[in-house]
Design an enzyme around this catalytic site. Sequence first.
Site, mmCIF file in Angstrom:
data_model
loop_
_atom_site.group_PDB
_atom_site.id
_atom_site.type_symbol
_atom_site.label_atom_id
_atom_site.label_comp_id
_atom_site.label_asym_id
_atom_site.label_seq_id
_atom_site.Cartn_x
_atom_site.Cartn_y
_atom_site.Cartn_z
ATOM 1 N N ASP A 51 0.832 -1.209 0.000
ATOM 2 C CA ASP A 51 0.000 0.000 0.000
ATOM 3 C C ASP A 51 0.864 1.256 0.000
ATOM 4 O O ASP A 51 0.582 2.225 -0.712
ATOM 5 C CB ASP A 51 -0.921 -0.020 1.218
ATOM 6 C CG ASP A 51 -1.814 1.205 1.298
ATOM 7 O OD1 ASP A 51 -2.625 1.405 0.378
ATOM 8 O OD2 ASP A 51 -1.696 1.959 2.273
ATOM 9 N N GLY B 254 -8.796 2.341 -5.937
ATOM 10 C CA GLY B 254 -7.912 3.323 -6.553
ATOM 11 C C GLY B 254 -7.166 2.791 -7.749
ATOM 12 O O GLY B 254 -6.032 3.176 -8.004
ATOM 13 N N GLU C 8 -21.787 7.082 7.735
ATOM 14 C CA GLU C 8 -20.943 5.964 8.170
ATOM 15 C C GLU C 8 -20.474 6.171 9.590
ATOM 16 O O GLU C 8 -20.621 7.261 10.172
ATOM 17 C CB GLU C 8 -19.758 5.779 7.231
ATOM 18 C CG GLU C 8 -18.795 6.935 7.151
ATOM 19 C CD GLU C 8 -17.657 6.668 6.160
ATOM 20 O OE1 GLU C 8 -16.522 7.079 6.474
ATOM 21 O OE2 GLU C 8 -17.894 6.079 5.098
ATOM 22 N N HIS D 11 -12.061 4.342 5.107
ATOM 23 C CA HIS D 11 -11.956 5.800 5.092
ATOM 24 C C HIS D 11 -11.288 6.288 6.370
ATOM 25 O O HIS D 11 -11.458 5.692 7.437
ATOM 26 C CB HIS D 11 -13.338 6.441 4.974
ATOM 27 C CG HIS D 11 -14.014 6.148 3.670
ATOM 28 N ND1 HIS D 11 -15.372 6.117 3.528
ATOM 29 C CD2 HIS D 11 -13.507 5.850 2.450
ATOM 30 C CE1 HIS D 11 -15.684 5.836 2.268
ATOM 31 N NE2 HIS D 11 -14.565 5.661 1.606
#
Length: 1094
Positions: free
Chosen positions: A255, A307, A708, A750
């Site tokens: 990542d 992404g 959320e 997120h």
Amino acid sequence: MSAKAIYEAKGKELLNKYLESGSGVKNRYAVVTEDVNWDQLVQDNPWLQTQKLVVKPDQLIKRRGKLGLIKAGVDLAGVRDWLKEKLGKNFTIGKALGRLRRFIIEPFVAHEQSEEYYVCIYSHRSGDTILFHHEGGVDIGDVDAKAVKMEVPIGEDLSPTDVEGKLLVNIPAQAKQQLTKFITSLYKVYTDLYFTYLEINPLVVTSGGIYVLDLAAKIDQCAEYLCKGQWGELEFPPPFGRDALPEEAYIAELDSKSGASLKLTVLNKTGRIWTMVAGGGASVIYADTICDLGGAAELANYGEYSGAPSEQQTYEYAKTVLSLMTEEKHPDGKILIIGGGIANFTNVAATFKGIVRALREYQQLLIEGNVNIYVRRAGPNFQEGLRIMRELGNTLGVPIHVFGPETHMTAIVSMALGKRDIPHDPKPLPTTANFLLPTDSGSGASPSPSRKSSSADLTKIPDVAQIPQFLSTPDSPATKPLFTKGTKAIIWGMQARAVQGMMDFDYVCSRKSPSVVAMIYPFTGDHKQKFYWGHKEVLVPVYKNMDDCMKKHPSADVLVSFASLRSAYDSTVETMKYQQIRTIAIIAEGIPENLTRKLVKMAHEKGVNIIGPATVGGVKPGCFKIGNTGGMLDNILSSKLYRPGSVAYVSRSGGMSNELNNIIALNTDGVYEGVAIGGDRYPGTTFMDHIYRYQADPDVKMIVLLGEVGGVEEYELTKALTDGRVNKPVVAWCIGTCAKMFTSEVQFGHAGSCANADAETADAKNRALQEAGARVPKSFDELGHLIKEVYDQLVADGTIQPRPEEAPPTVPMDYAWATELGLIRKPASFMTSICDERGQELLYAGIPITDIFKEDMGIGGVLSLLWFQRRLPRYATKFIEMCLMVTADHGPAVSGAHNTIVCARAGKDLVSCLTSGLLTIGDRFGGALDAAAKQFSDAVDSGLIPMEFVNGMRKKGKLIMGIGHRVKSINNPDMRVVILKEYAQKSFPATPMLDYAIEVERITTSKKPNLILNVDGFIGVAFVDLLRNCGCFTREESQEFIDIGALNGLFVLGRSMGFIGHFLDQKRLKQGLYRHPWDDISYVMPEQFGEEQQ
């Protein structure tokens, strides 16, 4: 992920370094882990043997004192005795069972209870809050109710006067000066090092100074590029009860090296249900649904990929998940859910190819583990992705159930858990090919006649009389639409695909002109970029300087920023200098929170709307879309985004916004406007900024909110519903209900998806929304049904009046995308069979470059692949390398080297000098390999004995290629030939051609000693032996290589090394321009006969 907890020891290290000198006593500490070397620890920290000590775990454990995990006032022996019962042992805290792996030892600070204080700093949207209480310690209780609060607005410094006068009101006078200096310095460290949370309890103030006893801190990981030098090496510990696995660390490393997002958290390694989900929002929803349907105890992992990761990155991600999944078998078999929403820009086929590779690799283990796989995905090229998944299901030996956008996103979860039947023939929605290929534009028929739309004036500003009382003036931003059919935008960044997508959207919406009027890209000069507007090409200007762009396009009022996380802040600040820009969309994810908050404050002051950061943007059907919002044109058409509906929505997740487009289109007349505010903790605009606009717009008939876990923004909607400021029907759902099922804290996809209090949980928000009057489904699985129910009620009571569809204009499909989908074909201009660079790894004749290095194939092996398309035996590749070595150079006097030297001394570049030398290679110099091979092989194949061959060439008046040398002779042999001959005779399976050439050499040297078999001749005949006898080629293939000039390539390649050496040598020696001396030139002028003739 942004705010991440750090070790207490690291927090104290940072305070030691950066607190103002004299503001507090430096922290002494020693860290103990399971592999501790006590002798070394004492040697590094001699104070351990001389002071009373305190020892406690350093593993993100709260209330350590009440849990009996602190031992104070003992010597080193007492510490070691206590740790024998704790270090490396399992410990249960609530539902979490974890191992005590790391402790911190510090000097014991003797003090009175009255000397203990509490201080905490935490960040929020509008600033930082400092909490201070004069009674700290383990029994502090409800801090929020007790502590004195002080707010520090964004961008303002902390005043010592305010600290003393507002915060330290209950402090003895003798301690105020000390504490004021400490808190002021502490806040400076907090902001300078990008902390997001810092709690000290207790903070002890004695006559000897201020001591930080217990510390908990979080830091903004996104600020690493700004603070790496100050932070040093920073390790983020996992929550207690969930040890970090090597696989998690591997994905975290992937990542960090990728522009995509790759996340993996292992929740239950022995669990039955594993997920591989695309998208931060979607990953939370899948976890919610699994838990809602009773699968929480068997949920093995949480993670996401998003992404637009490459095929290779997705392969590595999938392989890691599968390796964990197949470690242990489950008596009921295992379930793998490969899910996701409708992608905006990720190529579904590319990511699925990576997953398919991993599944094939683990085929046997998947079969043995009785694994069932459920797939649901949509987005760019999803048809190809689903096709390869279905094909895999036919051969893998494992059941694979594959679905597209026609199936609700989370339906596969209920199928997997046996709560819903598995449809055998799901009805597909129209595909890319159906929509984008030319159709009869005169038909007027809608591709989906069952769908309706409502009438709306896209350019109308809402009537002021209808604006709720909370809006102060008719000019308030909340009363105006962000986008109209005339919106003009500037794009920051060279994002050609996004721009083309916006222009295709404009065209299909029947706009009269494109919304994109210009681009800004500071890394190139001013120029124009070509795009398509329908069937024709248009030019869009690109500016290096923002000021030039704004001056030339004063009507543009939207800027879409694709700037990187490192440049997004500066470019946005620059943008807000221009009053014409009223809306800015920031796509970048990972902007440090302090910078984002400054942007939010600046935008509020200037009346600018910011969408993002960390967003895909938003869409207003029939008017304008931001960047990649809405995905490919097929999704825009199938979701009816080319014309307005009646439903407006707002969400955090960009990926889920596209899923909402689909859900709303399937259950209503479509979307009126949709905005993804972004997944970061502090988006530029909030849910309510957009909901108030929707409330004020008469064309919006119902509102959908997808909230959320984390934050409290949703409670603003409950207040607005309760007091009537929002009175339109609202359907709301907050994702992240699964969080309560986990025994340890999980940070979702997120940055803002993490509850720090009970009120921030998804369950609490959903309850509050329902109590306030919003329609809240039981789960995300039922969201579409509830939206349809509310919509049908609005149609029934006449609020919404559906009208017939009108077919949108046809937009031609781009050639590249049509090729990707396999819809067209054309003859290729070039063909190649030796190399392929298109995939994730370079291939030489089909062999990955990594395998070439792993197997140490060397230069000879590479040439065997690129020149001969075969993996030749090791003796053959070594022979190739020997040929290159012996032909690399033969001194500066030969013609090729001479030319190279002359050219180099004339000041020419490397390529020119090398070319000058190579152009001399031919029959007379180095180019006899192919000719020699042909002559000798023809003679052998014709059955001529060596004497007949020599006599025949003499009668024809032809030279025998490869025979003869200017310097070497039978008595002075060329050692290069000797070396090669010995190797060939020893290593080759057979050398009939070489043996024949040696017989020819005996005949020719009997006439003249220098008529020897030279290097060219030897390599030529030996290579014929190699080709014919290595077992890799037929006789015809061997002859073809000779005919096409392959053997001369060895001399050309080898001698190139020498020519380059001569070039570098001349440059290094700084030799000047070469002029040939007169005395080495014979000047022969024509004789003059003119006078004699007269």
